[in-house]
Scaffold this active site. Structure first.
Site, mmCIF file in Angstrom:
data_model
loop_
_atom_site.group_PDB
_atom_site.id
_atom_site.type_symbol
_atom_site.label_atom_id
_atom_site.label_comp_id
_atom_site.label_asym_id
_atom_site.label_seq_id
_atom_site.Cartn_x
_atom_site.Cartn_y
_atom_site.Cartn_z
ATOM 1 N N LYS A 226 -21.271 -6.229 4.350
ATOM 2 C CA LYS A 226 -20.449 -5.739 3.239
ATOM 3 C C LYS A 226 -20.104 -6.873 2.274
ATOM 4 C CE LYS A 226 -17.295 -3.698 5.885
ATOM 5 N NZ LYS A 226 -16.105 -2.870 6.267
ATOM 6 N N ARG B 287 -15.890 3.337 3.913
ATOM 7 C CA ARG B 287 -16.759 4.425 4.349
ATOM 8 C C ARG B 287 -15.963 5.711 4.489
ATOM 9 N NH1 ARG B 287 -18.833 5.309 10.399
ATOM 10 N NH2 ARG B 287 -16.645 5.938 10.439
ATOM 11 N N THR C 235 -4.016 4.966 -1.661
ATOM 12 C CA THR C 235 -5.050 5.504 -0.775
ATOM 13 C C THR C 235 -5.807 6.649 -1.436
ATOM 14 O OG1 THR C 235 -3.501 7.039 0.266
ATOM 15 C CG2 THR C 235 -3.744 4.864 1.283
ATOM 16 N N TRP C 236 -6.982 6.898 -0.909
ATOM 17 C CA TRP C 236 -7.861 7.953 -1.415
ATOM 18 C C TRP C 236 -7.849 9.127 -0.451
ATOM 19 C CZ3 TRP C 236 -10.322 9.011 -5.802
ATOM 20 C CH2 TRP C 236 -11.321 9.992 -5.793
ATOM 21 N N GLU D 299 0.846 -1.192 0.000
ATOM 22 C CA GLU D 299 0.000 0.000 0.000
ATOM 23 C C GLU D 299 0.880 1.241 0.000
ATOM 24 O OE1 GLU D 299 -3.662 0.435 2.420
ATOM 25 O OE2 GLU D 299 -2.585 2.112 3.369
#
Length: 613
Positions: free
Chosen positions: A173, A114, A55-56, A24
């Site tokens: 989910k 989320r 990542t966002w 990541e």
């Protein structure tokens, strides 16, 4: 390719690895940080991760940069990429824009999150309340195109203390359409294994991917554990507390602790893949992989038919069938991918169609071809004042002392070792080398440095040499080439073929306009002969535009931004590079006799009478 499919493929092979792994990365805060991260991702590609994720960062430039980084990692770096996407405080229009960009870049993997709630404690003002809502939206609008991952919390979620509720939300989910799970970091491996048993018991059967946080410093180790509200096992503290002020020792002992944890995870039977939170660093992660003995650098430049290529394949969908590239961009993959991204007819069997109105336009390339900040450029190459200084820079690169040149994105490769001494001699004489490859005759495709393609095949190369030659020596060089070709029996056969062009586009060559010269090829059982690397006129002239513009940019960034060098040195540098651009021509030579010795082209140039230096 989808992550779940790649995992299944890797672990169903005849000799599956004990574990696969992924990395990541987070979006850096500065443009130079982004560029440096690309370099790091490029190096870590060689470790052969199953995928990476990015990542966002919601809102403004940072979120669009996530999409841009996904595009670059997929298209240019050839890394299978998973894009984080958070939905808190996100309008459906922004979610759709992000998904469309991911779709268009060839990304097939989304980690649906989320995200953090508003800091003021208010409800989200977006169109999505929970990650399951985002998953449902993706499935409704994109079907099975995306492989969807979800987050899980083996030690509970900070906002939900009930373990039963946390497991229930995870099940929701998964039922909404998730394909794999990536967990929060942890160090309590026994608790994690018990948690895996619980989620299997409630009917969750998709892959569980543990999030692994390497230990680099004691302060970061404690801070991250506290922030994530996870338990630190006592034996971790017993080992690390006494040495907490010694960063080097903390990383060494931390590597041992995390490696032991990973080994236990793999042996548990619940886990066969490890996901590393790199924090945009590489050494601590690599140390764990080395300790686990699961690093096996392999080439994975796959094309249709399962064949590997001697250059890295783009994973962008419009380039999936690309199997031929001009050799000129061998060391410039960023600009090559960018330049050719919108060529109307690309690929058309060999190269972009020169009839296209977009072909060869230098503006198609990135705004800056020189991939260094002013400070980094100065630190790397200084402000050369003479041709001797410029020669010394190239020689240092060839010796492995410099990691890049203005015209080469990365360090010198192992494949140059056969000819590196001759390259150094040329540069010391005043011929500035740009690109090269040695001749190869029937090297096994499995050979570590030069091999590529399917098993049990053989690969071949013609000797290729690209360099800058002073314009006053060009006539003498061409005469030498013509004499050599004539001495071989028929001057029209062009045993040595060449192109030479100056800054203004004046071209000399003994090749026809439509000649396409394959300089690399492979022969494999039951396969057509592959010819993945070529030399031809149109792409050479496009490369000429780029390389001369690199010199212009080098002048621009140092003369306008450099503070550490005085004006006299900057002026001397500008004069040198300006004169170089005007006085030197870009040449490439191919020795079409691929069984000839690698000294032939070098000897021919060394025989020229007038040295520049």
């Amino acid at each position: 390719m989808k992550i779940s499919e790649k995992l299944a493929q890797a672990h169903s092979s005849a000799n599956p690895p004990p574990a696969t792994f992924s990395f990541e990365f987070f979006v850096p805060k500065t443009s130079q940080g982004v560029q440096n991260l690309y370099d790091r991702m490029d190096r870590m590609y060689d470790l052969n991760p199953i995928f990476i994720d990015i990542t966002w960062n919601a809102g403004g430039r940072s979120s669009s940069l996530t999409n841009e980084m996904v595009y670059t990692s997929q298209s240019t770096l050839g890394l299978e990429t998973c894009m984080h996407l958070t939905c808190t405080n996100m309008k459906v229009e922004l979610i759709e824009e992000a998904l469309q960009k991911a779709y268009q870049s060839g990304c097939q993997n989304i980690l649906a999150l989320r995200g953090d709630p508003p800091l003021d404690g208010s409800e989200s003002t977006g169109d999505f309340k929970y990650a399951k809502d985002l998953i449902a939206y993706i499935r409704k609008n994109y079907g099975d195109h995306f492989n969807i991952g979800v987050a899980a919390y083996p030690e509970g979620h900070p906002e939900e203390r009930s373990e039963d509720n946390t497991l229930h939300y995870l099940k929701e989910k998964c039922d909404a359409g998730a394909d794999f799970i990536i967990t929060q970091m942890f160090y309590d491996v026994d608790n994690f294994i018990k948690w895996c048993a619980k989620i299997r018991k409630i009917g969750v059967d998709i892959p569980i991917i543990p999030g692994i946080m390497p230990i680099s410093t004691y302060a970061a180790f404690v801070r991250r554990a506290k922030w994530s509200e996870i338990n630190i096992p006592q034996h971790f503290l017993d080992v690390l507390d006494p040495i907490k002020d010694d960063d080097y020792l903390v990383r060494e002992r931390g590597t041992e602790l995390v490696s032991e944890m990973c080994d236990k995870l793999i042996k548990s039977g619940f886990v066969n893949h490890l996901h590393f939170y790199t924090m945009n660093l590489e050494r601590a992660t690599i140390m764990i992989l080395e300790k686990l003995n699961i690093i096996e650098p392999v080439k994975s430049h796959e094309v249709i038919g399962g064949a590997e290529l001697p250059w890295r394949k783009s994973l962008h969908p419009t380039r999936s069938k690309e199997s031929i590239r001009p050799i000129f961009w061998q060391n410039r993959k960023y600009s090559y991918i960018t330049r050719t991204a919108t060529w109307d007819e690309f690929p058309n069997g060999r190269w972009g169609d020169s009839r296209s109105p977009a072909f060869g336009d230098i503006d198609l390339c990135a705004a800056e071809l020189l991939r260094q900040s002013p400070k980094k450029a100065y630190d790397l190459w200084g402000t050369p004042q003479t041709l001797q200084d410029l020669s010394d820079i190239v020689v240092s690169y060839l010796k492995g002392e410099l990691k890049s040149l203005p015209w080469s994105d990365g360090p010198i490769g192992e494949d140059t070792s056969l000819i590196v001494d001759n390259l150094i001699k040329l540069n010391q004489k005043g011929f500035f080398t740009m690109n090269s490859q040695p001749a190869l005759n029937a090297i096994k495709s499995s050979e570590k440095v030069y091999g590529w393609g399917p098993k049990n095949g053989y690969v071949y190369q013609k000797q290729y040499l690209e360099f800058f030659c002073h314009k006053d020596l060009l006539d003498q060089l061409v005469h030498k080439i013509d004499s050599f070709n004539g001495s071989q029996g028929d001057s029209s056969s062009s045993i040595i073929s060449y192109y030479a062009v100056d800054k203004n586009g004046h071209l000399s060559t003994n090749c026809k306009d439509d000649d396409i010269n394959a300089v690399t090829w492979g022969v494999f059982p039951g396969e057509e002969i592959l010819q993945p690397t070529i030399v031809e006129k149109t792409s050479f002239l496009a490369w000429k535009d780029e390389v001369y513009r690199i010199f212009t940019e080098w002048i621009s960034i140092l003369s306008s931004n450099l503070i550490e060098a005085d004006k006299e040195k900057v002026d001397g540098f500008v004069k040198l590079i300006t004169n170089f651009s005007n006085d030197f021509v870009l040449c490439n030579l191919v020795n079409n006799d691929f069984i000839d010795k690698n000294e032939t082209l070098f000897n021919l140039i060394q025989e020229l009478d007038t040295p520049v230096l």
